[in-house]
Design an enzyme around this catalytic site. Structure first.
Site, PDB file in Angstrom:
ATOM      1  N   ASP A  21       0.794  -1.236   0.000  1.00 32.51           N
ATOM      2  CA  ASP A  21       0.000   0.000   0.000  1.00 32.51           C
ATOM      3  C   ASP A  21       0.825   1.285   0.000  1.00 32.51           C
ATOM      4  O   ASP A  21       0.274   2.367   0.172  1.00 32.51           O
ATOM      5  CB  ASP A  21      -0.982   0.060   1.195  1.00 32.51           C
ATOM      6  N   LYS A  24       3.443   1.202  -4.893  1.00 29.69           N
ATOM      7  CA  LYS A  24       4.319   0.611  -5.926  1.00 29.69           C
ATOM      8  C   LYS A  24       3.601   0.514  -7.272  1.00 29.69           C
ATOM      9  O   LYS A  24       4.155   0.874  -8.313  1.00 29.69           O
ATOM     10  CB  LYS A  24       4.786  -0.793  -5.493  1.00 29.69           C
ATOM     11  N   THR A  25       2.366   0.003  -7.236  1.00 30.69           N
ATOM     12  CA  THR A  25       1.635  -0.178  -8.492  1.00 30.69           C
ATOM     13  C   THR A  25       1.224   1.172  -9.077  1.00 30.69           C
ATOM     14  O   THR A  25       1.313   1.387 -10.286  1.00 30.69           O
ATOM     15  CB  THR A  25       0.419  -1.090  -8.261  1.00 30.69           C
ATOM     16  N   HIS A  84       3.269  -9.318  -1.008  1.00 27.64           N
ATOM     17  CA  HIS A  84       4.586  -9.423  -0.377  1.00 27.64           C
ATOM     18  C   HIS A  84       5.257 -10.756  -0.700  1.00 27.64           C
ATOM     19  O   HIS A  84       6.421 -10.799  -1.083  1.00 27.64           O
ATOM     20  CB  HIS A  84       4.420  -9.250   1.136  1.00 27.64           C
TER      21      HIS A  84
HETATM   22  P1  GDP Z   1       1.129  -1.021  -3.516  1.00 28.99           P
HETATM   23  O1  GDP Z   1       0.492  -2.035  -2.631  1.00 28.99           O
HETATM   24  O2  GDP Z   1       2.455  -0.591  -2.962  1.00 28.99           O
HETATM   25  O3  GDP Z   1       1.209  -1.429  -4.942  1.00 28.99           O
HETATM   26  O4  GDP Z   1       0.214   0.313  -3.417  1.00 28.99           O
HETATM   27  P2  GDP Z   1      -0.833   0.880  -4.476  1.00 28.99           P
HETATM   28  O5  GDP Z   1      -0.149   1.483  -5.630  1.00 28.99           O
HETATM   29  O6  GDP Z   1      -1.867  -0.142  -4.739  1.00 28.99           O
HETATM   30  O7  GDP Z   1      -1.436   2.077  -3.617  1.00 28.99           O
HETATM   31  C1  GDP Z   1      -2.103   1.851  -2.389  1.00 28.99           C
HETATM   32  C2  GDP Z   1      -3.095   2.964  -2.108  1.00 28.99           C
HETATM   33  O8  GDP Z   1      -2.372   4.187  -1.944  1.00 28.99           O
HETATM   34  C3  GDP Z   1      -4.073   3.195  -3.244  1.00 28.99           C
HETATM   35  O9  GDP Z   1      -5.325   3.501  -2.690  1.00 28.99           O
HETATM   36  C4  GDP Z   1      -3.505   4.397  -3.967  1.00 28.99           C
HETATM   37  O10 GDP Z   1      -4.488   5.153  -4.633  1.00 28.99           O
HETATM   38  C5  GDP Z   1      -2.877   5.174  -2.833  1.00 28.99           C
HETATM   39  N1  GDP Z   1      -1.744   6.004  -3.297  1.00 28.99           N
HETATM   40  C6  GDP Z   1      -0.720   5.608  -4.079  1.00 28.99           C
HETATM   41  N2  GDP Z   1       0.127   6.633  -4.317  1.00 28.99           N
HETATM   42  C7  GDP Z   1      -0.403   7.709  -3.662  1.00 28.99           C
HETATM   43  C8  GDP Z   1       0.026   9.072  -3.518  1.00 28.99           C
HETATM   44  O11 GDP Z   1       1.034   9.511  -4.053  1.00 28.99           O
HETATM   45  N3  GDP Z   1      -0.769   9.886  -2.759  1.00 28.99           N
HETATM   46  C9  GDP Z   1      -1.890   9.440  -2.166  1.00 28.99           C
HETATM   47  N4  GDP Z   1      -2.574  10.300  -1.460  1.00 28.99           N
HETATM   48  N5  GDP Z   1      -2.306   8.167  -2.273  1.00 28.99           N
HETATM   49  C10 GDP Z   1      -1.576   7.312  -3.006  1.00 28.99           C
HETATM   50 MG    MG Z   2       0.692  -3.232  -5.836  1.00 29.83          MG
END
Ligand code: GDP
Ligand code: MG
Length: 394
Positions: A21, A24-25, A84
């Site tokens: 979260d 990354k994606t 993970h």
């Molecule tokens: P991952 O699990 O690392 O791949 O995370 P995701 O890319 O799925 O992002 C997780 C959550 O964080 C999602 O609801 C995104 O919309 C939110 N998110 C990602 N980048 C940002 C950012 O730069 N700012 C904010 N406010 N939210 C973000």
């Molecule tokens: Mg992801």
């Protein structure tokens, strides 16, 4: 852009790592979005990346999205794993090579357990350089972003990276993905890409390292010696050079009196070449597949090492029962197999299928081992575990 021009750009493999979260994606999608606006890439949206197809490599199920894009200078293959455990499996099996990693840390959370674990694994598999993106800078104060940067530098140093020199860029993957062009939007993403271009070196075959070639087979040449066949992993061999044949605890000195590539004699061979090396005075019954032809005084054989392992589930072709201390089976490498004994850490009496652990492994015979080398351990037609050598032990 014509295809030939694309092909001329050097290629580099990267991937996003970091806590769940942290973005990354979103960042992966944002990179393709910003580069598509420059006409360098096709935009790949979040859903296409996040619903990465299940891949079965070496029997192991890994969810991983492979996204391609181009900067002004290079062509990239970028791996993003949804879960993970997918990251961990990907790193242990080496399914998608990574020449460098993009560590994503959300400014809202700072360094979290998976930030640490991914960084440690990256280090263990030999990734030398990471670029950090402090994400979600849109929803916290700038002071907090700076604090997180300091925290990440400490963590990088703790895990053996260059905490002072590692570039850290802060921004908002989400804003960039939503089309913002200000400092935390596409500007931060462009800065990230230029930094990756600059800081993560293009992989090259190492021709200056001591030479090392796993022997795939050998042919006896009566009166002259034996031809060892294999692909040179690293280094350069010169005709007439002294060499060692090492493996399974034995070693013998020789001279490479001739070398052939595609049946033509050559004076020099480089990393990546598939060759036959005539080893003077060696009888082919001495040579066993799996031994190494290598530079003198450069390599040692080891029978104990530390490894990071993943125990396959039954659905992946693995065991039903957990792995216990002193588990004994055959360890397989590209060219050799030797029986081994797996010693579990004191605080872990068993490893369940689907789980990972750091263990110590003893080999029945010593072998040249290289940190970052991958292996599997099999019992009959079951692949019990797969692993990566993280440290050779005296
Ligand atoms: P991952 O699990 O690392 O791949 O995370 P995701 O890319 O799925 O992002 C997780 C959550 O964080 C999602 O609801 C995104 O919309 C939110 N998110 C990602 N980048 C940002 C950012 O730069 N700012 C904010 N406010 N939210 C973000
Ligand atoms: Mg992801």
């Amino acid at each position: 852009v014509v295809k030939e021009e694309i092909d001329k750009k050097p290629h580099c493999n990267v991937g996003t790592i970091g806590h769940v979260d942290h973005g990354k994606t979103t960042l992966t999608a944002a990179i393709t979005k910003v580069l598509s606006e420059k006409g360098l890439t096709n935009f790949v949206n979040y859903d296409q990346i996040d619903k990465a197809p299940e891949e079965k490599r070496r029997g192991i199920t890994i969810n991983a999205a492979h996204v391609q894009y181009e900067s002004r200078l290079r062509h990239y293959a970028h791996t993003d794993c949804p879960g993970h455990i997918d990251f961990v499996k990907n790193m242990i099996t080496g399914t998608s090579q990574m020449d460098g990693a993009i560590l994503v840390v959300a400014a809202t959370d700072g360094c979290m357990p998976q930030t640490r674990e991914h960084l440690l694994l990256a280090r263990q598999i030999g990734i030398k350089r990471v670029v950090v993106f402090v994400n979600k800078a849109d929803i916290v104060d700038d002071e907090l972003v700076e604090l997180v940067e300091l925290e990440v530098r400490d963590l990088l140093t703790e895990y053996g990276f260059d905490g002072n020199e590692t570039p850290i860029i802060s921004g908002s993957a989400l804003e960039a993905l939503n089309g913002s062009h200000d400092k935390y939007g596409s500007k931060s993403i462009m800065k990230l890409i230029e930094t990756i271009d600059d800081y993560i070196p293009t992989p090259t075959r190492d021709i200056t390292a001591p030479f090392l070639m796993p022997i795939e087979g050998s042919v006896n040449i009566t009166g002259r010696g034996s031809v060892c066949i294999g692909t040179l992993l690293q280094g350069t061999i010169n005709k007439g050079q002294e060499a060692m044949i090492m493996g399974f605890g034995t070693e013998i000195k020789t001279v490479v009196s001739d070398m052939q590539i595609f049946k033509k004699s050559v004076p020099q061979c480089f990393a990546g070449d598939h060759l036959g090396a005539l080893c003077r005075g060696i009888k082919s019954d001495f040579i066993e597949r799996g031994m190494f032809l290598c530079q003198t005084e450069s390599f040692k054989q080891w029978d104990t090492f530390e490894a990071h392992i993943y125990v396959l589930t039954k659905a992946e072709g693995g065991r039903i029962k957990p792995l216990l201390h002193k588990y004994i089976q055959q360890m397989f490498n590209k060219t050799w197999n030797i029986s081994c004994c797996v010693l579990l850490p004191e605080d872990k009496p068993m490893i369940m299928p689907g789980d990972t652990a750091t263990v110590t492994i003893l080999l029945r015979k010593p072998m040249i081992l290289v940190e970052g080398q991958r292996f599997t351990v099999r019992e009959n037609d079951i692949t019990a575990l797969t692993g990566v050598i993280t440290k050779t032990l005296p």
